[in-house]
Every structure is written in C-alpha cells, then in structure tokens.
Design a protein around this motif. Structure first.
Motif, mmCIF file in Angstrom:
data_model
loop_
_atom_site.group_PDB
_atom_site.id
_atom_site.type_symbol
_atom_site.label_atom_id
_atom_site.label_comp_id
_atom_site.label_asym_id
_atom_site.label_seq_id
_atom_site.Cartn_x
_atom_site.Cartn_y
_atom_site.Cartn_z
ATOM 1 N N ILE A 177 0.832 -1.208 0.000
ATOM 2 C CA ILE A 177 0.000 0.000 0.000
ATOM 3 C C ILE A 177 0.866 1.257 0.000
ATOM 4 C CG2 ILE A 177 -1.670 1.331 1.362
ATOM 5 C CD1 ILE A 177 -2.898 -0.998 -0.099
ATOM 6 N N THR A 178 1.955 1.246 0.755
ATOM 7 C CA THR A 178 2.852 2.404 0.760
ATOM 8 C C THR A 178 3.461 2.619 -0.621
ATOM 9 O OG1 THR A 178 3.354 1.949 3.085
ATOM 10 C CG2 THR A 178 4.824 3.443 1.920
ATOM 11 N N SER A 179 3.835 1.529 -1.284
ATOM 12 C CA SER A 179 4.376 1.634 -2.650
ATOM 13 C C SER A 179 3.311 2.161 -3.606
ATOM 14 C CB SER A 179 4.862 0.261 -3.117
ATOM 15 O OG SER A 179 5.828 -0.263 -2.237
ATOM 16 N N LEU A 180 2.083 1.692 -3.415
ATOM 17 C CA LEU A 180 0.979 2.139 -4.273
ATOM 18 C C LEU A 180 0.695 3.627 -4.077
ATOM 19 C CD1 LEU A 180 -0.926 0.750 -6.329
ATOM 20 C CD2 LEU A 180 -2.608 0.557 -4.490
ATOM 21 N N LEU A 181 0.836 4.102 -2.842
ATOM 22 C CA LEU A 181 0.684 5.530 -2.568
ATOM 23 C C LEU A 181 1.664 6.348 -3.409
ATOM 24 C CD1 LEU A 181 0.157 8.176 -0.878
ATOM 25 C CD2 LEU A 181 1.784 7.253 0.779
ATOM 26 N N ILE A 182 2.923 5.948 -3.420
ATOM 27 C CA ILE A 182 3.935 6.685 -4.182
ATOM 28 C C ILE A 182 3.642 6.597 -5.671
ATOM 29 C CG2 ILE A 182 6.390 6.722 -4.795
ATOM 30 C CD1 ILE A 182 6.960 5.842 -1.907
ATOM 31 N N ARG A 183 3.238 5.411 -6.127
ATOM 32 C CA ARG A 183 2.908 5.235 -7.544
ATOM 33 C C ARG A 183 1.759 6.156 -7.951
ATOM 34 N NH1 ARG A 183 -1.699 4.155 -10.732
ATOM 35 N NH2 ARG A 183 -0.973 3.308 -12.724
ATOM 36 N N ASP A 184 0.687 6.203 -7.142
ATOM 37 C CA ASP A 184 -0.477 7.024 -7.489
ATOM 38 C C ASP A 184 -0.144 8.513 -7.433
ATOM 39 O OD1 ASP A 184 -1.934 4.748 -7.887
ATOM 40 O OD2 ASP A 184 -3.068 4.867 -6.015
ATOM 41 N N TYR A 185 0.687 8.884 -6.471
ATOM 42 C CA TYR A 185 1.076 10.294 -6.366
ATOM 43 C C TYR A 185 1.832 10.743 -7.614
ATOM 44 C CZ TYR A 185 2.870 14.597 -4.238
ATOM 45 O OH TYR A 185 3.174 15.918 -3.958
ATOM 46 N N LEU A 186 2.735 9.890 -8.098
ATOM 47 C CA LEU A 186 3.483 10.212 -9.312
ATOM 48 C C LEU A 186 2.590 10.130 -10.551
ATOM 49 C CD1 LEU A 186 6.796 8.262 -8.563
ATOM 50 C CD2 LEU A 186 6.425 10.734 -8.382
ATOM 51 N N ALA A 187 1.731 9.102 -10.611
ATOM 52 C CA ALA A 187 0.891 8.893 -11.793
ATOM 53 C C ALA A 187 -0.111 10.017 -11.995
ATOM 54 C CB ALA A 187 0.154 7.558 -11.679
ATOM 55 N N GLY A 231 0.466 13.099 -11.300
ATOM 56 C CA GLY A 231 1.155 14.365 -11.529
ATOM 57 C C GLY A 231 1.301 15.230 -10.298
ATOM 58 N N LEU A 232 1.600 14.640 -9.142
ATOM 59 C CA LEU A 232 1.802 15.372 -7.880
ATOM 60 C C LEU A 232 0.614 16.297 -7.612
ATOM 61 C CD1 LEU A 232 5.569 16.391 -8.377
ATOM 62 C CD2 LEU A 232 4.613 14.150 -7.838
ATOM 63 N N PRO A 233 -0.604 15.745 -7.407
ATOM 64 C CA PRO A 233 -1.817 16.573 -7.386
ATOM 65 C C PRO A 233 -2.001 17.414 -6.135
ATOM 66 C CG PRO A 233 -2.348 14.299 -6.855
ATOM 67 C CD PRO A 233 -0.892 14.320 -7.227
ATOM 68 N N ALA A 234 -1.221 17.179 -5.074
ATOM 69 C CA ALA A 234 -1.402 17.909 -3.817
ATOM 70 C C ALA A 234 -0.076 17.894 -3.073
ATOM 71 C CB ALA A 234 -2.504 17.251 -2.986
ATOM 72 N N PRO A 235 0.053 18.691 -2.015
ATOM 73 C CA PRO A 235 1.247 18.568 -1.177
ATOM 74 C C PRO A 235 1.395 17.126 -0.676
ATOM 75 C CG PRO A 235 0.039 20.548 -0.603
ATOM 76 C CD PRO A 235 -0.834 19.790 -1.572
ATOM 77 N N PRO A 236 2.617 16.622 -0.585
ATOM 78 C CA PRO A 236 2.812 15.204 -0.252
ATOM 79 C C PRO A 236 2.110 14.764 1.026
ATOM 80 C CG PRO A 236 4.885 16.194 -0.947
ATOM 81 C CD PRO A 236 3.900 17.309 -0.840
ATOM 82 N N TRP A 249 8.263 1.042 -10.248
ATOM 83 C CA TRP A 249 8.043 -0.209 -10.994
ATOM 84 C C TRP A 249 6.602 -0.283 -11.485
ATOM 85 C CZ3 TRP A 249 10.811 -4.647 -12.406
ATOM 86 C CH2 TRP A 249 10.056 -5.796 -12.667
ATOM 87 N N MET A 250 5.655 0.113 -10.625
ATOM 88 C CA MET A 250 4.227 0.032 -10.985
ATOM 89 C C MET A 250 3.801 1.136 -11.936
ATOM 90 S SD MET A 250 2.214 -1.388 -7.601
ATOM 91 C CE MET A 250 2.982 -0.308 -6.390
ATOM 92 N N LEU A 251 4.664 2.112 -12.188
ATOM 93 C CA LEU A 251 4.380 3.071 -13.254
ATOM 94 C C LEU A 251 4.592 2.441 -14.630
ATOM 95 C CD1 LEU A 251 6.042 6.348 -11.923
ATOM 96 C CD2 LEU A 251 3.583 5.921 -12.211
ATOM 97 N N VAL A 252 5.458 1.429 -14.678
ATOM 98 C CA VAL A 252 5.794 0.759 -15.935
ATOM 99 C C VAL A 252 5.008 -0.535 -16.083
ATOM 100 C CG1 VAL A 252 7.665 -0.231 -17.313
ATOM 101 C CG2 VAL A 252 8.098 1.767 -15.855
#
Length: 327
Positions: free
Chosen positions: A3-13, A15-20, A50-53
């Motif tokens: 879930i923590t990895s998915l959080l980072i993936r979604d934040y990047l995917a 386009g950094l939609p909000a403050p971290p 990895w999950m971005l690719v």
C-alpha cells in the motif's frame, strides 16, 4: 509495504496533485496501511516506480521482489567466484535462492531481500576498497550502505563492516586512513536522520517494540534462526569453515580479501542484531544466509585438506553432495 508503494505510484501517476503530506493523509483515510515514515523510502519508491511501468498489482510487485532475490544471488556469485571458482559460486547462488527462508521472503512483499542485495553490494564495494584504498570506492560503499539504511533500519549494521574487516584481515592500519571513513560518514549524514526518526516512531506505534529480551535471549533466538535458515548439515559445514577462517587469522597468515569481507559481513550483521536491544526476528538474518553457505563451502574445502590424497576426490564428492542435499 504494497500500500505504501501504491501511494507513491499514485502520487506520481496523477502528476503530484497535492502537497505530499496532504495526499498521504487522504490516502491513509481510504487505505489505512500507509507506513511512511515508519519505514524508510527506498523500497517503496522503487516499487512505486516499478508500478508506473508494470501493472499496479501485488503480483507485479512480487515479480520485482523475485528480481531483487535474483540480483542478490548474482552479487553473491560475484563475491564467491574469486574464492571458490565459477561452478561452485554458481551452485552457492542457486543454493541461496533455494533456501526455504529465501523462498518465503520472495513470496511476499517484503523489504528484507533488498536489504540483502544491498549488503552484498556493499561487501563487493568494500572488497574493492581494500584492494585499491581509493576514496571513490569508500564513497561507493557509503552510497550503497545509505541505500540499505534507507531500505530498512538494520542496514545500519553495515557501519560496523569496515572495523570488522580490518580486524579479520589484520589490516588495522587502514583505519587510520582518512578515505576509510568517507563511506561511513556518508551513511551517517545521508541515512542517519531518517533512521533515528523512524526508530522513535517504531517505539510509539509497533506493538512488540518493547519486547526486546536480553542479549542472551536474542543470541539464542538468532542461533535457532540460523539452524532453521540453512539446516543442521550446512551449519555444521559452515562451522568447519569458520574454524578454518579463525585458524588462518590466529596464525596471522595473509587473509584472502573475499574471506575477510564475508567474515566481516557476518560479524557486523550478527553482532548488530544480538547487541541492539530490539525484538529478535529471523528475517533480519537473511543477509547472513549467503555467508553461511560460503562458509559451508569453505568447510568442505578444509575437510579435503586433512583427508589422505588417495581418498580426497571421493570424500570431497560425498561432502559436496551432502552439502547440496542439506540445502
């Protein structure tokens, strides 16, 4: 970890939609398994990218974990080749992959495999520094060690590797060189703050953080974990290999650089986890399992040295088969 990895993936995917911090808090409301900053960010950032690719699924991240295990085995092969040759080193690499505890970690989304790979990479970097004494090789060790610290807190054990190596290799004069401390200093500066902060968070949030036990209890627990990790046959051979290394050190004979760095990795890892007042867990010893396999191979070799020449080939073949069966 997923879930923590998915959080980072979604934040990047997105386009950094909000403050971290705001994005992470909102994410936690919906998926209350976010573990930053309790755990350092390297594994989760790697898995998120990895999950971005590749697909954003547990199966996809398990494939990444399997790849990390393969990289750890390859690094172990690189370390062992100089000492036991390519064929034996290849057998040791596959032996590490075949161990039940390696398989168990690889089937899950866990960070211990990446810590193991980085520990072996750091050992390779330090072996090179021992040969060249070049500042850049010390810095490479520090960079890899920092990545290990920022993967999991027990990467701190690598800070003890240079001193343990100097003791084993009988090269205490190297500790007087300024370049020797470039790598450890980089680890403290770049990885120390997050490690200290996450340690305080763990004390407040993890239920068993105070179940530390005594030093003797931890030593007993980790000894049992090693028996489970490699089995009694391999551990007996590893003990013979340890005696061979210790005998060479006591005689003050020239210590091969691979012997010195792998023995130092074992001393640093085992010493750190036994001495540090923290709950014992067999997963922390995963970086030591390759060292046990190497020591076992060294023990078989030592056995051959004491067997009469006319029996040596047969005894070595039987001992090698027993070692493989033990794995």
């Amino acid at each position: 970890h997923f879930i923590t990895s998915l959080l980072i993936r979604d934040y990047l995917a997105h386009g950094l939609p909000a403050p971290p911090l705001a994005f992470a808090e909102n994410y936690y409301v919906h998926y209350p398994k976010v573990a930053l900053p309790i755990w350092p960010p390297v594994f989760h950032t790697l898995a998120g990218m990895w999950m971005l690719v590749f697909p954003a699924s547990i199966g996809s991240v398990r494939l990444l974990v399997a790849l990390v295990t393969a990289v750890a085995a390859l690094l172990f092969y690189r370390l062992a080749t100089a000492d036991v040759g390519r064929v034996a080193a290849l057998a040791l690499g596959f032996g590490f992959i075949a161990l039940p505890q390696t398989q168990l970690i690889t089937r899950q989304v866990m960070v211990d495999g990446l810590v193991t790979a980085l520990a072996l990479a750091a050992a390779l970097a330090w072996r090179r520094y021992g040969r060249t004494l070049a500042p850049r090789d010390s810095l490479w060790f520090g960079l890899i060690g920092t990545a290990a610290m920022l993967t999991k807190g027990n990467g701190v054990a690598l800070l003890a590797l240079p001193v343990a190596w100097a003791l084993v290799a009988n090269r205490m004069e190297v500790l007087g060189r300024r370049a020797t401390w470039y790598g450890p200093a980089l680890m403290l500066v770049a990885g120390g703050p997050w490690t200290a902060y996450s340690a305080r968070l763990l004390q407040r949030t993890v239920a068993d953080a105070d179940a530390r036990g005594t030093l003797l209890t931890r030593a007993w627990t980790y000894g049992g974990a090693l028996i489970e990790g490699v089995g009694p046959v391999v551990l007996a051979a590893a003990f013979a290999g340890l005696v061979a290394v210790a005998t060479r050190r006591l005689r003050r004979d020239a210590m091969p650089d691979t012997w010195a760095v792998l023995a130092a990795l074992a001393i640093a890892g085992a010493g750190f986890h036994v001495v540090l007042p923290q709950p014992a867990n067999w997963r922390y010893l995963l970086p030591l399992l390759p060292v046990c396999l190497w020591l076992a191979a060294r023990g078989v070799h030592a056995l051959g040295a004491v067997v009469p020449a006319r029996l040596r080939a047969g005894v070595m073949a039987l001992a090698s088969l027993a070692l493989i069966a033990g794995v």
